[in-house]
Scaffold this motif. Structure first.
Motif, PDB file in Angstrom:
ATOM      1  N   HIS A 142     -15.281  70.800  20.322  1.00  0.00           N
ATOM      2  CA  HIS A 142     -15.488  71.931  19.178  1.00  0.00           C
ATOM      3  C   HIS A 142     -16.241  71.437  17.861  1.00  0.00           C
ATOM      4  O   HIS A 142     -15.869  72.017  16.887  1.00  0.00           O
ATOM      5  N   GLY A 143     -17.083  70.477  18.126  1.00  0.00           N
ATOM      6  CA  GLY A 143     -17.867  69.772  16.979  1.00  0.00           C
ATOM      7  C   GLY A 143     -17.182  69.115  15.936  1.00  0.00           C
ATOM      8  O   GLY A 143     -17.568  68.724  15.037  1.00  0.00           O
ATOM      9  N   ASP A 144     -15.787  68.824  16.357  1.00  0.00           N
ATOM     10  CA  ASP A 144     -14.922  68.029  15.335  1.00  0.00           C
ATOM     11  C   ASP A 144     -14.573  66.659  16.029  1.00  0.00           C
ATOM     12  O   ASP A 144     -14.411  66.717  17.375  1.00  0.00           O
ATOM     13  N   THR A 145     -14.896  65.516  15.253  1.00  0.00           N
ATOM     14  CA  THR A 145     -14.670  64.265  16.058  1.00  0.00           C
ATOM     15  C   THR A 145     -13.368  63.686  14.968  1.00  0.00           C
ATOM     16  O   THR A 145     -13.483  63.686  13.851  1.00  0.00           O
ATOM     17  N   PHE A 146     -12.429  63.111  15.781  1.00  0.00           N
ATOM     18  CA  PHE A 146     -11.385  62.647  15.181  1.00  0.00           C
ATOM     19  C   PHE A 146     -11.102  61.331  15.839  1.00  0.00           C
ATOM     20  O   PHE A 146     -11.213  60.989  17.178  1.00  0.00           O
ATOM     21  N   THR A 147     -10.811  60.296  14.967  1.00  0.00           N
ATOM     22  CA  THR A 147     -10.747  58.760  15.270  1.00  0.00           C
ATOM     23  C   THR A 147      -9.424  58.623  15.286  1.00  0.00           C
ATOM     24  O   THR A 147      -8.671  58.741  14.296  1.00  0.00           O
ATOM     25  N   ASP A 148      -8.958  57.913  16.454  1.00  0.00           N
ATOM     26  CA  ASP A 148      -7.732  57.840  16.958  1.00  0.00           C
ATOM     27  C   ASP A 148      -7.379  56.336  16.875  1.00  0.00           C
ATOM     28  O   ASP A 148      -7.913  55.560  17.950  1.00  0.00           O
ATOM     29  N   ASP A 149      -6.749  55.529  16.184  1.00  0.00           N
ATOM     30  CA  ASP A 149      -6.815  54.257  16.002  1.00  0.00           C
ATOM     31  C   ASP A 149      -5.669  53.797  16.878  1.00  0.00           C
ATOM     32  O   ASP A 149      -5.547  52.523  17.335  1.00  0.00           O
ATOM     33  N   TYR A 150      -4.775  54.750  17.446  1.00  0.00           N
ATOM     34  CA  TYR A 150      -3.611  54.059  18.143  1.00  0.00           C
ATOM     35  C   TYR A 150      -3.210  54.982  19.656  1.00  0.00           C
ATOM     36  O   TYR A 150      -2.413  54.763  20.148  1.00  0.00           O
ATOM     37  N   GLU A 151      -4.439  55.632  19.992  1.00  0.00           N
ATOM     38  CA  GLU A 151      -4.263  56.267  21.182  1.00  0.00           C
ATOM     39  C   GLU A 151      -4.000  55.094  22.494  1.00  0.00           C
ATOM     40  O   GLU A 151      -3.290  55.361  23.647  1.00  0.00           O
ATOM     41  N   TRP A 152      -4.363  53.867  22.220  1.00  0.00           N
ATOM     42  CA  TRP A 152      -4.241  52.779  23.217  1.00  0.00           C
ATOM     43  C   TRP A 152      -2.784  52.540  23.666  1.00  0.00           C
ATOM     44  O   TRP A 152      -2.283  52.155  24.841  1.00  0.00           O
ATOM     45  N   LEU A 153      -1.785  53.100  22.786  1.00  0.00           N
ATOM     46  CA  LEU A 153      -0.445  53.048  23.039  1.00  0.00           C
ATOM     47  C   LEU A 153      -0.042  53.882  24.309  1.00  0.00           C
ATOM     48  O   LEU A 153       1.240  53.671  24.422  1.00  0.00           O
ATOM     49  N   ARG A 154      -0.905  54.680  24.585  1.00  0.00           N
ATOM     50  CA  ARG A 154      -0.560  55.555  25.702  1.00  0.00           C
ATOM     51  C   ARG A 154      -0.295  54.955  26.966  1.00  0.00           C
ATOM     52  O   ARG A 154       0.303  55.375  28.039  1.00  0.00           O
ATOM     53  N   THR A 155      -0.846  53.643  27.070  1.00  0.00           N
ATOM     54  CA  THR A 155      -1.083  52.940  28.413  1.00  0.00           C
ATOM     55  C   THR A 155       0.381  52.374  28.696  1.00  0.00           C
ATOM     56  O   THR A 155       0.478  51.204  28.342  1.00  0.00           O
ATOM     57  N   LYS A 156       1.396  53.080  29.287  1.00  0.00           N
ATOM     58  CA  LYS A 156       2.719  52.759  29.288  1.00  0.00           C
ATOM     59  C   LYS A 156       2.785  51.520  30.397  1.00  0.00           C
ATOM     60  O   LYS A 156       3.616  50.690  30.162  1.00  0.00           O
ATOM     61  N   GLU A 157       1.769  51.210  31.372  1.00  0.00           N
ATOM     62  CA  GLU A 157       2.148  50.185  32.233  1.00  0.00           C
ATOM     63  C   GLU A 157       1.396  48.731  31.515  1.00  0.00           C
ATOM     64  O   GLU A 157       1.506  47.682  32.122  1.00  0.00           O
ATOM     65  N   ASP A 158       1.002  48.810  30.234  1.00  0.00           N
ATOM     66  CA  ASP A 158       0.153  47.553  29.813  1.00  0.00           C
ATOM     67  C   ASP A 158       1.512  46.726  29.322  1.00  0.00           C
ATOM     68  O   ASP A 158       2.125  47.370  28.240  1.00  0.00           O
ATOM     69  N   PRO A 159       1.489  45.446  29.362  1.00  0.00           N
ATOM     70  CA  PRO A 159       2.542  44.758  29.136  1.00  0.00           C
ATOM     71  C   PRO A 159       2.472  44.596  27.375  1.00  0.00           C
ATOM     72  O   PRO A 159       3.547  44.367  26.643  1.00  0.00           O
ATOM     73  N   GLU A 160       1.121  44.534  26.999  1.00  0.00           N
ATOM     74  CA  GLU A 160       1.071  44.691  25.593  1.00  0.00           C
ATOM     75  C   GLU A 160       1.749  45.870  24.817  1.00  0.00           C
ATOM     76  O   GLU A 160       2.308  45.661  23.756  1.00  0.00           O
ATOM     77  N   VAL A 161       1.376  46.905  25.257  1.00  0.00           N
ATOM     78  CA  VAL A 161       2.288  48.181  24.845  1.00  0.00           C
ATOM     79  C   VAL A 161       3.831  48.136  24.878  1.00  0.00           C
ATOM     80  O   VAL A 161       4.491  48.304  23.839  1.00  0.00           O
TER      81      VAL A 161
END
Length: 773
Positions: free
Chosen positions: A42-61
């Motif tokens: 809707h014309g709004d941009t939000f920069t999310d710095d930590y969305e990468w934590l959603r990848t549950k299978e990532d050993p780094e997470v």
């Protein structure tokens, strides 16, 4: 990047990616790498710095979450002795070897018992003495029960698993078979099994990936069960015939509309199988005679958007003439209704607080129009009618008046000998005379002549009474044992009223230990002069405020550890809950959701203004949707609390509600709105979601402890993980504790649960400066 699309986190080549975990001094939390991803709607941009934590299978997470856990435990290491003390207090007040009060069904009395040292209950039964045996035996904990048969030992089932939960438990009408379903991961996917109770052996019947709520048909030959879709929504009803392969199971019902959850059950009379489905604002019920389990279900009232209703089968032996009043109840009232087999339908069509009507049972292929029903209990703007249970001899009504839950028994008064004049109900409202109490009457099985009444308050342990409907006499069957010399007279409870920013009066319940709080007179109340502590007391303020869920008075053994150290426990009954009727809920959802948060802040400020506490002596507490509440309140008033405890908190609500593939999202749109397709909803949620509104400088924020579970399917672990990362980056003193083998309800097993409570209470006491007590 196109508008209205989620952009996944940018993935750098593995060799170039900075590590998310590095060694830091103990005073600093694990460093969380910022990997900006943009979300535009809707014309709004939000920069999310930590969305990468959603990848549950990532050993780094996983490594990052474990590092956060380790850091939290290290920072709380000094509280280990206190945690052990608190655990010992809970354990020491609990009768570990105990039994529930038996409940009769058919030829057996059923109960559960616990054994000292074992995490889970054992489900057992003993035979009835005869057809008139309707009074349960007094069972002595730790003593053999004559004729006992153990049906299911949850401890044996849980052996070898870090997590265990029971999702279904049912016994066939002839008492020969047990149906049960178990979850050993915490993801609420259950494996269904059937046990021969004569041999104790499980049959070959086994169904995986089911939802809770499976049941036998009365003939004992079929099982009805539910399965979920990819969003964990129960949406299909299946019929399984015992002794046949699962591949032969029949799909009985499917609900394609993603807003609706489906359930299956049996009427108390056992005459009808029922399929019930509902969104947050609309419901529908289907019936089938239980002696024809392979037949076709028929709808009661076809769904109408915004109309909710539930159905209870009853048999009324005679016609009645005038409606029942719950506002000024009298001993005998008369009511209108149909004769013979009827459906008691509780609905909100043109009745905000619901009304109860009696309707004929629809014939095969037919339905009954709401307009054709006879009113039994009319709508009242001051009474929220919440439920009805029917038995062979009486009805029980459940309702809410003046922010207190109530129960009443209605039994038919026989007509006069001449046959003239109205036939009425004998009306008995059940109360224990306390200003703050919770009373609930349980009907039991259809033919049961008496009923059981549960009673508790903030100071009264849970109590169960046998209630004689004819005489109104109550006999105490059991009160929750509290070891160590508990005396309810040492504690007190009170209801106060805060005033919200729009002038609405908001109830606040309080409980405290009398000898720990000295009283004087406070004149700073926004609702008038009242007695309040002579000096501010440490206080824990709890809130929820969603889904019309009411926080009624309840007793807690573990809470005593806080009260005995001088902590006042308070509940803010904010809008979004159901304490004050349906309008209370409507005024705290969708475009009125902000009221929930401002009500909580108003309650906190009221408690400070009236001298109950001070900002540096108050901790806010909320879980799940209550976690969103305390997170939003923290952003609104960061100086109001000295600590915030957020359990499985829904703090990244906007991100979740923008993704229709996540569990609950589509169903929850009637609660929060649809930000994906509605720009106004998006902007409104964007204005209050805790994660997105953390101040760039959060150094003034209170101490925060967020708890979560790795396998939670309702509020994903990533929400508190991202929130804590952003709080830490902004300078807030925040910590994350995550259970790697648990679900939305946390750890399983009573001892593990006590350890979790002890951890949280030790943190609360430390924040309040009471860790040395």
């Amino acid at each position: 990047m196109s508008d209205d699309a989620l952009t996944p986190p940018a993935a750098a080549p593995a060799a170039d990616r900075p590590t998310a975990v590095r060694v830091l001094p103990p005073s600093e939390p694990p460093f969380t790498v910022r990997r900006p991803s943009e979300r535009t709607f809707h014309g709004d941009t939000f920069t999310d710095d930590y969305e990468w934590l959603r990848t549950k299978e990532d050993p780094e997470v996983v490594a990052h979450l474990e590092a956060q856990n380790a850091w939290t435990l290290d920072r709380q290491a000094h509280l280990a002795p206190l945690r052990q003390t608190l655990f010992d207090e809970i354990k020491g007040r609990t009768l570990e070897t105990d039994l529930s009060v038996p409940a009769r069904d058919g030829d057996w009395w059923y109960y559960a018992r616990t054994v000292e040292g074992q995490q889970y209950p054992i489900h057992a039964r003993y035979p009835v003495a005869g057809p008139d045996d309707w009074t349960p035996r007094v069972l002595e904990p730790g003593q053999p029960v004559p004729g006992e048969q153990i049906m299911l030992d949850q401890n044996a089932q849980a052996e070898g698993h870090d997590f265990f939960a029971l999702g279904s438990l049912d016994v066939s009408d002839d008492g020969t078979r047990l149906l049960y379903a178990t979850d050993t991961a915490g993801d609420e996917r259950y494996t269904l099994r059937v046990r021969d109770l004569a041999t104790g052996e499980d049959l070959r019947d086994e169904v995986r990936e089911t939802a809770p709520g499976a049941m036998f048909t009365p003939d004992g030959q079929h099982v009805f069960y539910l399965t979920v879709d990819e969003a964990w929504r129960p949406w299909r009803v299946w019929r399984h015939r015992l002794g046949t392969p699962g591949s032969d199971d029949v799909l009985v019902f499917e609900e394609p509309d993603e807003r609706y959850w489906v359930g299956v059950g049996l009427s108390r009379s056992k005459k009808y199988l029922q399929i019930e489905l509902g969104s947050k604002v609309t419901s529908e019920s289907w019936l089938l005679e239980s002696d024809d389990p392979t037949g076709e279900f028929r709808v009661v009232w076809p769904r109408r958007e915004g109309v909710e209703y539930t159905v209870e089968h009853a048999v009324l032996p005679t016609s009645l003439v005038e409606p029942v009043s719950l506002v000024e109840p009298v001993e005998t009232q008369v009511s209108t209704g149909s004769t013979g087999d009827v459906l008691l339908i509780l609905h909100n069509k043109d009745a905000l607080n619901f009304e109860l009507v009696a309707s004929p049972v629809p014939a095969p292929g037919g339905t009954v129009a709401p307009e054709a029903a006879d009113v039994v209990v009319p709508h009242d703007p001051d009474v929220r009618l919440e439920g009805v249970s029917a038995s062979e001899r009486y009805l029980v009504l459940y309702y809410r008046r003046e922010a207190i839950s109530r129960s009443a028994v209605l039994s038919l008064v026989e007509p006069v000998e001449t046959g003239e004049g109205p036939v009425g109900w004998d009306f008995q409202e059940i109360s224990f005379g306390q200003p703050l109490e919770s009373v609930g009457a349980g009907v039991g099985v259809w033919e049961q002549p008496n009923l059981k009444v549960g009673y508790t308050s903030f100071v009264t342990p849970s109590s169960l009474y046998l209630y004689d409907v004819a005489s109104g006499e109550r006999t105490l069957l059991k009160q929750q044992p509290v070891l160590g010399g508990y005396d309810a007279g040492d504690y007190d409870q009170r209801r106060e009223w805060a005033v919200a920013e729009d002038g609405t009066r908001v109830p606040v319940s309080l409980v405290w230990r009398k000898d720990k709080v000295r009283f004087g007179v406070s004149t700073g109340s926004t609702t008038g002069t009242s007695e309040a502590p002579a000096e501010p007391a440490p206080l824990l303020l709890y809130g929820y405020g969603a889904y019309e869920y009411s926080i009624d008075p309840y007793f807690s053994v573990s809470r005593l550890s806080l009260l005995d150290r001088g902590v006042v426990f308070a509940v803010a009954h904010v809008r979004g809950g159901g304490e004050m009727g349906r309008s209370w809920y409507d005024d705290g959802k969708l475009a009125a959701k902000r009221n929930t948060f401002t009500d909580f802040v108003a309650c906190g400020r009221h408690l400070v203004a009236t001298g109950w506490t001070a900002s540096d002596r108050m901790v806010a507490d909320g879980g799940s949707a209550g976690g969103l509440l305390v997170g939003a309140a923290t952003n609104l008033a960061p100086d109001l609390f000295t600590g915030v405890l957020a359990g499985v908190p829904f703090v990244d609500a906007l991100t979740s509600m923008l993704d229709p593939t996540l569990p609950l999202t589509v169903t929850e749109r009637d609660e929060w709105g649809d930000p994906l397709n509605d720009a106004d909803v998006y902007a409104y949620m964007r204005s209050y979601t805790p994660y997105e509104n953390v101040s760039d400088d959060a150094s003034r924020y209170p101490q925060v402890l967020a708890t979560t579970s790795f396998n939670d399917t309702r509020v994903l672990y990533v929400e508190p993980a991202k929130w804590v990362a952003r709080l830490q980056a902004a300078g807030a003193p925040a910590m994350l504790k995550i259970e790697m083998s648990a679900g939305h309800g946390g750890v399983s097993g009573r001892y593990s649960a006590w350890e979790q409570v002890a951890f949280e209470q030790a943190w609360i006491l430390d924040v309040l400066g009471l860790a040395g007590l």
